[in-house]
Design a protein around this motif. Structure first.
Motif, PDB file in Angstrom:
ATOM      1  N   ALA A  89      30.045  -3.755 -32.321  1.00  0.00           N
ATOM      2  CA  ALA A  89      29.183  -4.480 -31.386  1.00  0.00           C
ATOM      3  C   ALA A  89      29.953  -4.898 -30.143  1.00  0.00           C
ATOM      4  O   ALA A  89      29.441  -4.813 -29.012  1.00  0.00           O
ATOM      5  N   ARG A  90      31.179  -5.341 -30.326  1.00  0.00           N
ATOM      6  CA  ARG A  90      32.006  -5.742 -29.179  1.00  0.00           C
ATOM      7  C   ARG A  90      32.297  -4.555 -28.271  1.00  0.00           C
ATOM      8  O   ARG A  90      32.144  -4.629 -27.050  1.00  0.00           O
ATOM      9  N   ALA A  94      27.493  -5.206 -26.710  1.00  0.00           N
ATOM     10  CA  ALA A  94      26.222  -5.783 -27.141  1.00  0.00           C
ATOM     11  C   ALA A  94      26.207  -7.285 -26.915  1.00  0.00           C
ATOM     12  O   ALA A  94      27.184  -7.991 -27.192  1.00  0.00           O
ATOM     13  N   ALA A  95      25.070  -7.756 -26.432  1.00  0.00           N
ATOM     14  CA  ALA A  95      24.854  -9.196 -26.319  1.00  0.00           C
ATOM     15  C   ALA A  95      24.185  -9.744 -27.568  1.00  0.00           C
ATOM     16  O   ALA A  95      24.374 -10.903 -27.930  1.00  0.00           O
ATOM     17  N   LEU A  97      23.169  -8.753 -31.742  1.00  0.00           N
ATOM     18  CA  LEU A  97      23.338  -7.887 -32.900  1.00  0.00           C
ATOM     19  C   LEU A  97      22.177  -8.164 -33.842  1.00  0.00           C
ATOM     20  O   LEU A  97      22.031  -9.284 -34.341  1.00  0.00           O
ATOM     21  N   SER A 108      30.929 -13.408 -35.826  1.00  0.00           N
ATOM     22  CA  SER A 108      30.777 -12.533 -34.667  1.00  0.00           C
ATOM     23  C   SER A 108      30.516 -13.394 -33.447  1.00  0.00           C
ATOM     24  O   SER A 108      29.856 -14.441 -33.536  1.00  0.00           O
ATOM     25  N   ARG A 110      28.813 -12.143 -31.010  1.00  0.00           N
ATOM     26  CA  ARG A 110      27.505 -11.712 -30.510  1.00  0.00           C
ATOM     27  C   ARG A 110      26.438 -12.694 -31.008  1.00  0.00           C
ATOM     28  O   ARG A 110      26.584 -13.302 -32.058  1.00  0.00           O
ATOM     29  N   LYS A 111      25.354 -12.818 -30.262  1.00  0.00           N
ATOM     30  CA  LYS A 111      24.199 -13.545 -30.766  1.00  0.00           C
ATOM     31  C   LYS A 111      23.569 -12.703 -31.878  1.00  0.00           C
ATOM     32  O   LYS A 111      23.353 -11.503 -31.703  1.00  0.00           O
ATOM     33  N   ARG A 112      23.285 -13.337 -33.002  1.00  0.00           N
ATOM     34  CA  ARG A 112      22.805 -12.592 -34.165  1.00  0.00           C
ATOM     35  C   ARG A 112      21.346 -12.908 -34.455  1.00  0.00           C
ATOM     36  O   ARG A 112      20.929 -14.067 -34.411  1.00  0.00           O
TER      37      ARG A 112
END
Length: 397
Positions: A89-90, A94-95, A97, A108, A110-112
């Motif tokens: 994802a990084r 990605a913003a 996931l 993570s 990332r926003k999940r």
């Protein structure tokens, strides 16, 4: 990653599709149909998938990343999800996931967003094995503890999630599922002939069931109800009962089938039915019966309605949210199933009325609407009002 390029008009969403099986059951169809609609709506989507699924997702317009082979093995997938997926994802930039089936990376940046399909691990624990109860309850609670944005397939499931976990309703988004209109529509005579030809002997009439043969599908009660409903019908006029779906862990099904067959009833376990035969199975049945003990949505009910079936289902959890007034209802005990099934089998005009109403009801559900709700959830995870800029328009806008 495939070579498809596009202008960066929206934050990148990475969707983890590695857990979907080759045989497309409910979750598989959810992901497979959601992806092209997200792309069509303007979402900049990257799908991480197994090698076998790459061509299909690429054809839908998504960029794809093929996961390492060990991600496809049950023994290695959890470690891959926790260690490799955040790194993928990084690198993909990605913003957001999106994990579409309960589990997600615990750590993570990332926003999940996670999809929770049903809460029967809490509301009907007896229909799941102890291992599954512990596993899925833990992940559902973890989603709340980490304040993840949650997507559910029905408002009923969204409400249950909030009630059980005490999560904030502002972080839970109901996205009712849709159906593939190219697959599920009223079957033609050619469809019915092709389906019948797969069965020996070919049945003149049948009652259909579609779903994994697991305890919450209530198949033994359906078999007992079917026997009760058709006992007084002469054997040459009696419909068959066709049970389609993957083998589950309901040990009572085989015994119920054997006992009914021994009494002279035509009951067939079809196993996993190819997608191209499902509209004939469902729409060609005199009644499609789905007396489940509880569902997060109830995709077979929607697909049966779209196929022109007269549907008999239960009022448990989300099923009335799907069926509305367009289906017939029964309780979950064998006696009630038998009474309502007998009533429908004896009432051809009534069956036709339910079939017509079901087609109209099904048209209210679509994968485009489902995808639109997902974009709202993705935007909420990012603290934005909208994920896709107003100038980006998909084909279903």
């Amino acid at each position: 990653m495939n070579s498809t390029t596009r202008p960066r008009s929206a934050p990148i969403v990475l969707l983890d599709a590695t857990a979907i099986p080759a045989d497309r059951g409910g979750v598989g169809r959810y992901v497979e149909n959601l992806v092209p609609e997200l792309v069509a709506s303007g979402v900049d989507l990257v799908v991480v998938c197994q090698q076998r699924d790459e061509a299909g997702f690429t054809a839908s317009g998504a960029r794809t990343i093929v996961a390492a082979g060990w991600a496809a093995r049950a023994s290695g997938r959890f470690a891959w999800e926790q260690v490799a997926l955040p790194s993928i994802a990084r690198r993909a930039g990605a913003a957001v996931l999106h994990s579409p089936h309960y589990t997600f990376p615990l750590f993570s940046r990332r926003k999940r967003v996670v999809t929770i399909h049903d809460l029967t691990f809490f509301t009907a624990p007896e229909v799941h094995s102890r291992l599954k109860r512990v596993f899925f309850r833990s992940w559902i609670r973890a989603a709340k503890a980490l304040r993840l944005v949650v997507v559910t397939p029905s408002q009923t499931t969204a409400d249950e999630y909030v009630r059980i976990t005490r999560a904030s309703p502002s972080r839970v988004f109901a996205a009712p599922l849709g159906y593939d209109t190219a697959v599920f529509h009223v079957p033609s005579e050619a469809d019915l002939t092709a389906f019948r030809s797969t069965l020996v002997p070919e049945p003149e009439a049948w009652v259909a069931f579609l779903g994994t043969l697991e305890p919450r599908k209530n198949v033994p009660a359906l078999i007992e109800g079917f026997v009760s409903a058709t006992r007084s019908t002469s054997p040459d006029q009696r419909p068959a009962l066709l049970l389609a779906g993957g083998a589950g862990w309901d040990e009572a099904v085989a015994g119920s089938v054997e006992a009914a067959r021994g009494a002279g009833f035509d009951i067939r376990m079809l196993g996993y039915a190819p997608l191209e035969h499902l509209r004939a199975l469902l729409g060609g049945a005199r009644v499609t019966a789905y007396p489940s003990l509880g569902e997060g949505f109830g995709l077979p009910v929607l697909e049966a309605m779209a196929s022109g079936a007269c549907v008999l289902t239960s009022r448990e959890l989300s099923l009335p949210e799907v069926g509305g007034d367009a289906v017939a209802y029964c309780a979950t005990d064998a006696a009630s199933i038998g009474r309502e099934l007998a009533r429908l089998l004896a009432d051809e005009p009534g069956r036709e009325a339910y079939a017509a109403a079901g087609i109209q009801r099904a048209a209210q559900f679509s994968w485009a609407r489902c995808a639109a709700r997902h974009t709202v959830a993705f935007a909420a995870a990012l603290g934005r009002r909208a994920l896709v800029p107003s100038g980006v328009v998909g084909r279903h806008a």
